[in-house]
Write an enzyme that holds these catalytic residues in place. Sequence first.
Site, PDB file in Angstrom:
ATOM      1  N   HIS A  20       0.835  -1.203   0.000  1.00  0.00           N
ATOM      2  CA  HIS A  20       0.000   0.000   0.000  1.00  0.00           C
ATOM      3  C   HIS A  20       0.870   1.252   0.000  1.00  0.00           C
ATOM      4  CE1 HIS A  20       0.839   0.419   4.264  1.00  0.00           C
ATOM      5  NE2 HIS A  20       0.375  -0.797   4.496  1.00  0.00           N
ATOM      6  N   HIS A  23       3.759   1.687   2.436  1.00  0.00           N
ATOM      7  CA  HIS A  23       5.011   1.009   2.083  1.00  0.00           C
ATOM      8  C   HIS A  23       5.835   1.880   1.144  1.00  0.00           C
ATOM      9  CE1 HIS A  23       2.532  -2.761   2.929  1.00  0.00           C
ATOM     10  NE2 HIS A  23       3.453  -2.740   3.868  1.00  0.00           N
ATOM     11  N   CYS A 130      -9.509 -17.544  21.116  1.00  0.00           N
ATOM     12  CA  CYS A 130     -10.698 -17.650  20.263  1.00  0.00           C
ATOM     13  C   CYS A 130     -10.457 -18.735  19.221  1.00  0.00           C
ATOM     14  CB  CYS A 130     -11.012 -16.326  19.575  1.00  0.00           C
ATOM     15  SG  CYS A 130     -12.327 -16.514  18.332  1.00  0.00           S
ATOM     16  N   CYS A 133     -10.726 -17.414  15.562  1.00  0.00           N
ATOM     17  CA  CYS A 133      -9.551 -16.650  15.105  1.00  0.00           C
ATOM     18  C   CYS A 133      -8.274 -17.485  15.167  1.00  0.00           C
ATOM     19  CB  CYS A 133      -9.333 -15.418  15.973  1.00  0.00           C
ATOM     20  SG  CYS A 133     -10.632 -14.195  15.873  1.00  0.00           S
ATOM     21  N   CYS A 147     -15.132 -12.575  21.661  1.00  0.00           N
ATOM     22  CA  CYS A 147     -14.367 -12.105  20.507  1.00  0.00           C
ATOM     23  C   CYS A 147     -15.288 -11.239  19.650  1.00  0.00           C
ATOM     24  CB  CYS A 147     -13.862 -13.289  19.692  1.00  0.00           C
ATOM     25  SG  CYS A 147     -13.355 -12.829  18.024  1.00  0.00           S
ATOM     26  N   HIS A 150     -16.092 -12.996  16.213  1.00  0.00           N
ATOM     27  CA  HIS A 150     -16.915 -14.211  16.187  1.00  0.00           C
ATOM     28  C   HIS A 150     -18.084 -14.203  17.167  1.00  0.00           C
ATOM     29  CE1 HIS A 150     -13.148 -15.490  14.219  1.00  0.00           C
ATOM     30  NE2 HIS A 150     -13.996 -16.149  13.458  1.00  0.00           N
ATOM     31  N   LYS A 299      -7.642   8.064   8.453  1.00  0.00           N
ATOM     32  CA  LYS A 299      -6.897   6.865   8.073  1.00  0.00           C
ATOM     33  C   LYS A 299      -7.574   6.223   6.868  1.00  0.00           C
ATOM     34  CE  LYS A 299      -4.143   4.707  11.569  1.00  0.00           C
ATOM     35  NZ  LYS A 299      -3.902   3.451  12.287  1.00  0.00           N
ATOM     36  N   LYS A 302     -10.535   0.222   3.691  1.00  0.00           N
ATOM     37  CA  LYS A 302     -11.383  -0.293   2.626  1.00  0.00           C
ATOM     38  C   LYS A 302     -12.841   0.081   2.869  1.00  0.00           C
ATOM     39  CE  LYS A 302      -8.720  -4.130   0.825  1.00  0.00           C
ATOM     40  NZ  LYS A 302      -8.344  -5.498   1.133  1.00  0.00           N
TER      41      LYS A 302
HETATM   42 ZN   LIG Z   1     -12.571 -14.691  17.001  1.00  0.00          ZN
END
Ligand SMILES: [Zn+2]
Length: 482
Positions: A20, A23, A130, A133, A147, A150, A299, A302
Amino acid sequence: MNKNKFYITTTLPYVNATPHIGHALEFIQADIIARYKRKKLGKENVFFNLGTDEHGSKIHQKSQEEGISTQEFVDKYSNQFKDFCKKFDIEYDFFYRTSADYHKKHVYKIWNHCLQKGDIYKKKYSAKYCVGCEEFKTEKDLINGKCPIHQKECITISEENYFFAISKYKEKMLEYLEKNPNILSPKSKINELKNFVKDIQDISISRRKEKMPWGIEVPNDNEQVIYVWFDALTNYIGTIDYASDKNNFEQWRPGIQIFGPDNLRFQGGIWQGMLAGADLDFSKKLLMHGYILDGKGQKMSKSLGNVVSPFEQLEKYGSEYIRFYLGAYLNTFGDGNYQEEELKDVINSRLADNFGNLLSRVVNLANKKGVKINDFEKIENEFKNKVDNIKKNTLNLMDNFELSSAFNEVHKLAILGNGYINDIAPWEKNKDQKQIQICLNNLSYLLSILIDLYEPVIPKFCYEAKKSLENIEKIVLFKKLD
Ligand SMILES: [Zn+2]
């Protein structure tokens, strides 16, 4: 580090996504510094390291999602970064890959060194985990014990891992920061770093292999894999032959680290602790650039749809205009707003209207009036002093890695030159030929310095400019952007 040697390294990006604009900023800043130092110290006395960080469970997971082998996956993303560097004319001396075979010996050496000193020990600890994850979570990561990704309660897992006794070096690190407040640029962040170091605790540096199959095994324990950053950070010494060539290694140490704000703790804290563990000097300098924000100071993300694609910008403006905007114009040590309108203004005013315009005026008039230029023995003293003063200020700033301030000075040279030629007006009829000669010759000196100082940022333009000046050949160097 040998006084005449200079070693700089960027951080190694993690290869789970494409490069990006941040970088681009980091690589360009490092490249400008390296090119500047090569001019000053000679090519053989500069070492510029860049590369990719390629281990860890996330990478393993992503490769499975893409249905390719993990090695293929890291090859693919690593090549994208290599290609990215090529597009931006980043002239690194070595592109380091942590999945490469040469990396292991360096990781083993630092591990074994710390182990022998008693700085690495095994400890059982419990933490929230988690399953979705496949990650340990801290209380801060969780919302009501769940989490946030999730929406599930975490389970508590007890695991035996290896720990690095970094707290042993806390006092030494704090003392060093106290005695060397200039080690970090910008200085204003030194307290943030000190506070982090003050609270530093021994850290887990391995994972069970079944959870992290893609990594370097712990020496003499094939059930454990060295955790990503203890593995990855070692590249900064591996690249200068830590485990393989003592003489080469010692001449480059200690080096300069360049990184972004999210890396301050790793670079300024944990990596320095590892160096202390390895009985090596701390880094010589920590250069922390800012974030590249969207035009409105937010910032990029997406979900906000405000991401600036470096590839799209390259297509539009070419490498050197972006190098100039990111590396020479935007504030070197603070956050910067990427604004295309500003980029165009900067290119038009600094390069096209000032630098380019001055060059073509001098070359065209020298041709037309048939006067000799590039005779630097005959520069007027007063004029020469003005030019040399600006040059001196620029070099001082470059030696302190103050890139944007340094190139502000260079811009002053172009303004000085254009002001001077307007005052003398050598194009007017009935001008004294000798006065024209002196004026254009003075300016050829100024231009030679200007080209030399801009070269680390826009090497290709400067190559053309130099040719044009030396051969007194007309050229349109910069096309105005609209
Ligand atoms: Zn999770």
